[in-house]
Motif scaffolding. Structure first.
Motif, PDB file in Angstrom:
ATOM      1  N   UNK A  35       5.655  -9.668  37.934  1.00 59.12           N
ATOM      2  CA  UNK A  35       5.040  -8.695  37.032  1.00 59.12           C
ATOM      3  C   UNK A  35       3.528  -8.887  37.009  1.00 59.12           C
ATOM      4  N   UNK A  36       2.847  -7.759  36.934  1.00 56.84           N
ATOM      5  CA  UNK A  36       1.408  -7.752  36.694  1.00 56.84           C
ATOM      6  C   UNK A  36       1.249  -7.560  35.192  1.00 56.84           C
ATOM      7  N   UNK A  37       0.500  -8.442  34.543  1.00 56.00           N
ATOM      8  CA  UNK A  37       0.393  -8.425  33.091  1.00 56.00           C
ATOM      9  C   UNK A  37      -1.075  -8.325  32.674  1.00 56.00           C
ATOM     10  N   UNK A  38      -1.342  -7.385  31.780  1.00 56.60           N
ATOM     11  CA  UNK A  38      -2.648  -7.304  31.130  1.00 56.60           C
ATOM     12  C   UNK A  38      -2.416  -7.755  29.704  1.00 56.60           C
ATOM     13  N   UNK A  39      -3.093  -8.812  29.282  1.00 55.27           N
ATOM     14  CA  UNK A  39      -2.869  -9.414  27.978  1.00 55.27           C
ATOM     15  C   UNK A  39      -4.149  -9.393  27.145  1.00 55.27           C
ATOM     16  N   UNK A  40      -3.980  -9.157  25.848  1.00 58.56           N
ATOM     17  CA  UNK A  40      -5.128  -9.164  24.938  1.00 58.56           C
ATOM     18  C   UNK A  40      -5.760 -10.550  24.852  1.00 58.56           C
ATOM     19  N   UNK A  41      -4.966 -11.602  25.007  1.00 61.89           N
ATOM     20  CA  UNK A  41      -5.491 -12.955  24.865  1.00 61.89           C
ATOM     21  C   UNK A  41      -5.757 -13.654  26.200  1.00 61.89           C
ATOM     22  N   UNK A  42      -4.984 -13.327  27.244  1.00 62.54           N
ATOM     23  CA  UNK A  42      -5.113 -14.027  28.523  1.00 62.54           C
ATOM     24  C   UNK A  42      -5.803 -13.204  29.608  1.00 62.54           C
ATOM     25  N   UNK A  43      -6.040 -11.928  29.352  1.00 67.64           N
ATOM     26  CA  UNK A  43      -6.616 -11.081  30.391  1.00 67.64           C
ATOM     27  C   UNK A  43      -5.560 -10.714  31.426  1.00 67.64           C
ATOM     28  N   UNK A  44      -5.994 -10.435  32.638  1.00 64.84           N
ATOM     29  CA  UNK A  44      -5.087 -10.053  33.714  1.00 64.84           C
ATOM     30  C   UNK A  44      -4.496 -11.292  34.368  1.00 64.84           C
ATOM     31  N   UNK A  64       6.020  -5.465  43.528  1.00 57.94           N
ATOM     32  CA  UNK A  64       6.672  -6.137  44.652  1.00 57.94           C
ATOM     33  C   UNK A  64       5.951  -7.437  44.958  1.00 57.94           C
ATOM     34  N   UNK A  65       6.691  -8.388  45.445  1.00 54.26           N
ATOM     35  CA  UNK A  65       6.113  -9.675  45.833  1.00 54.26           C
ATOM     36  C   UNK A  65       4.980  -9.468  46.845  1.00 54.26           C
ATOM     37  N   UNK A  66       5.144  -8.501  47.729  1.00 53.65           N
ATOM     38  CA  UNK A  66       4.124  -8.201  48.745  1.00 53.65           C
ATOM     39  C   UNK A  66       2.805  -7.738  48.123  1.00 53.65           C
ATOM     40  N   UNK A  67       2.848  -7.233  46.888  1.00 60.22           N
ATOM     41  CA  UNK A  67       1.649  -6.723  46.222  1.00 60.22           C
ATOM     42  C   UNK A  67       0.871  -7.801  45.469  1.00 60.22           C
ATOM     43  N   UNK A  68       1.358  -9.031  45.501  1.00 59.16           N
ATOM     44  CA  UNK A  68       0.607 -10.127  44.874  1.00 59.16           C
ATOM     45  C   UNK A  68      -0.683 -10.373  45.654  1.00 59.16           C
ATOM     46  N   UNK A  69      -1.743 -10.787  44.974  1.00 55.13           N
ATOM     47  CA  UNK A  69      -2.969 -11.157  45.691  1.00 55.13           C
ATOM     48  C   UNK A  69      -2.691 -12.289  46.687  1.00 55.13           C
ATOM     49  N   UNK A  70      -3.415 -12.284  47.793  1.00 59.91           N
ATOM     50  CA  UNK A  70      -3.204 -13.275  48.857  1.00 59.91           C
ATOM     51  C   UNK A  70      -3.336 -14.709  48.351  1.00 59.91           C
ATOM     52  N   UNK A  71      -4.269 -14.956  47.423  1.00 62.86           N
ATOM     53  CA  UNK A  71      -4.465 -16.318  46.902  1.00 62.86           C
ATOM     54  C   UNK A  71      -3.195 -16.821  46.196  1.00 62.86           C
ATOM     55  N   UNK A  72      -2.501 -15.940  45.495  1.00 63.71           N
ATOM     56  CA  UNK A  72      -1.258 -16.329  44.818  1.00 63.71           C
ATOM     57  C   UNK A  72      -0.162 -16.588  45.855  1.00 63.71           C
ATOM     58  N   UNK A  73      -0.070 -15.727  46.848  1.00 63.40           N
ATOM     59  CA  UNK A  73       0.926 -15.923  47.916  1.00 63.40           C
ATOM     60  C   UNK A  73       0.732 -17.291  48.574  1.00 63.40           C
ATOM     61  N   UNK A  74      -0.526 -17.683  48.775  1.00 61.29           N
ATOM     62  CA  UNK A  74      -0.837 -18.971  49.399  1.00 61.29           C
ATOM     63  C   UNK A  74      -0.340 -20.125  48.531  1.00 61.29           C
ATOM     64  N   UNK A  75      -0.597 -20.067  47.220  1.00 59.39           N
ATOM     65  CA  UNK A  75      -0.153 -21.132  46.311  1.00 59.39           C
ATOM     66  C   UNK A  75       1.375 -21.186  46.260  1.00 59.39           C
ATOM     67  N   UNK A  76       2.008 -20.035  46.233  1.00 65.23           N
ATOM     68  CA  UNK A  76       3.481 -20.004  46.222  1.00 65.23           C
ATOM     69  C   UNK A  76       4.023 -20.666  47.481  1.00 65.23           C
ATOM     70  N   UNK A  77       3.428 -20.370  48.629  1.00 66.28           N
ATOM     71  CA  UNK A  77       3.881 -20.965  49.891  1.00 66.28           C
ATOM     72  C   UNK A  77       3.688 -22.480  49.863  1.00 66.28           C
TER      73      UNK A  77
END
Length: 141
Positions: A107-116, A82-95
């Motif tokens: 989406x929350x993504x765990x990547x072999x090359x990019x990390x979380x 959910x959008x509400x589950x994004x970290x606060x720092x991301x919510x701030x940048x989106x705003x």
């Protein structure tokens, strides 16, 4: 008659794009999957447009999608949040940078090359725009 043939061709093309390979992923892929997700033993396998073997599964009621190369190498795992589950720092940048845009998917993504990271999709005319964020709000792309 021509219309019926066109419809039949469209149906065949549509279903051929699905690439369902349930139970048919290479052994190396299945082995890596089982090592990474030992609590899941019956994923739905598909081959996606990038050639990855894609496992769709649930753990504790949460849906996941994990991608693997044919040699068994893990690529990434995504889960919708959910959008509400994004970290606060991301919510701030989106705003600050995307306040007037509508979010269509997160989406929350765990990547072999990019990390979380977090992938936020914004509605755009034509093709939607994906923006990838680190938890601290840094934009990756």
């Amino acid at each position: 008659m021509i219309l019926k043939r066109l419809i039949l061709i469209a149906i065949v093309v549509l279903f051929s794009c699905s690439h369902t390979v349930k139970g048919q992923a290479p052994d190396a892929v299945k082995k890596t999957f089982q090592a990474k997700y030992p609590e899941e033993n019956d994923p739905d396998w598909h081959k996606d447009d990038h050639g990855y073997y894609e496992a769709n599964f649930k753990i504790d009621g949460i849906k996941y999608r994990a991608d693997f190369n044919a040699d068994g190498t893990w690529v990434e795992t995504e889960t919708s949040i959910d959008e509400d589950d994004l970290p606060d720092a991301i919510k701030k940048v989106i705003k600050e940078k995307f306040d007037d845009e509508k979010i269509t998917e997160v989406e929350k993504v765990e990547s072999a090359t990019k990390g979380l990271f977090y992938d936020v999709e914004f509605k755009r005319k034509g093709k939607n725009k994906d923006v990838e964020f680190r938890a601290d709000g840094t934009i990756l792309n």
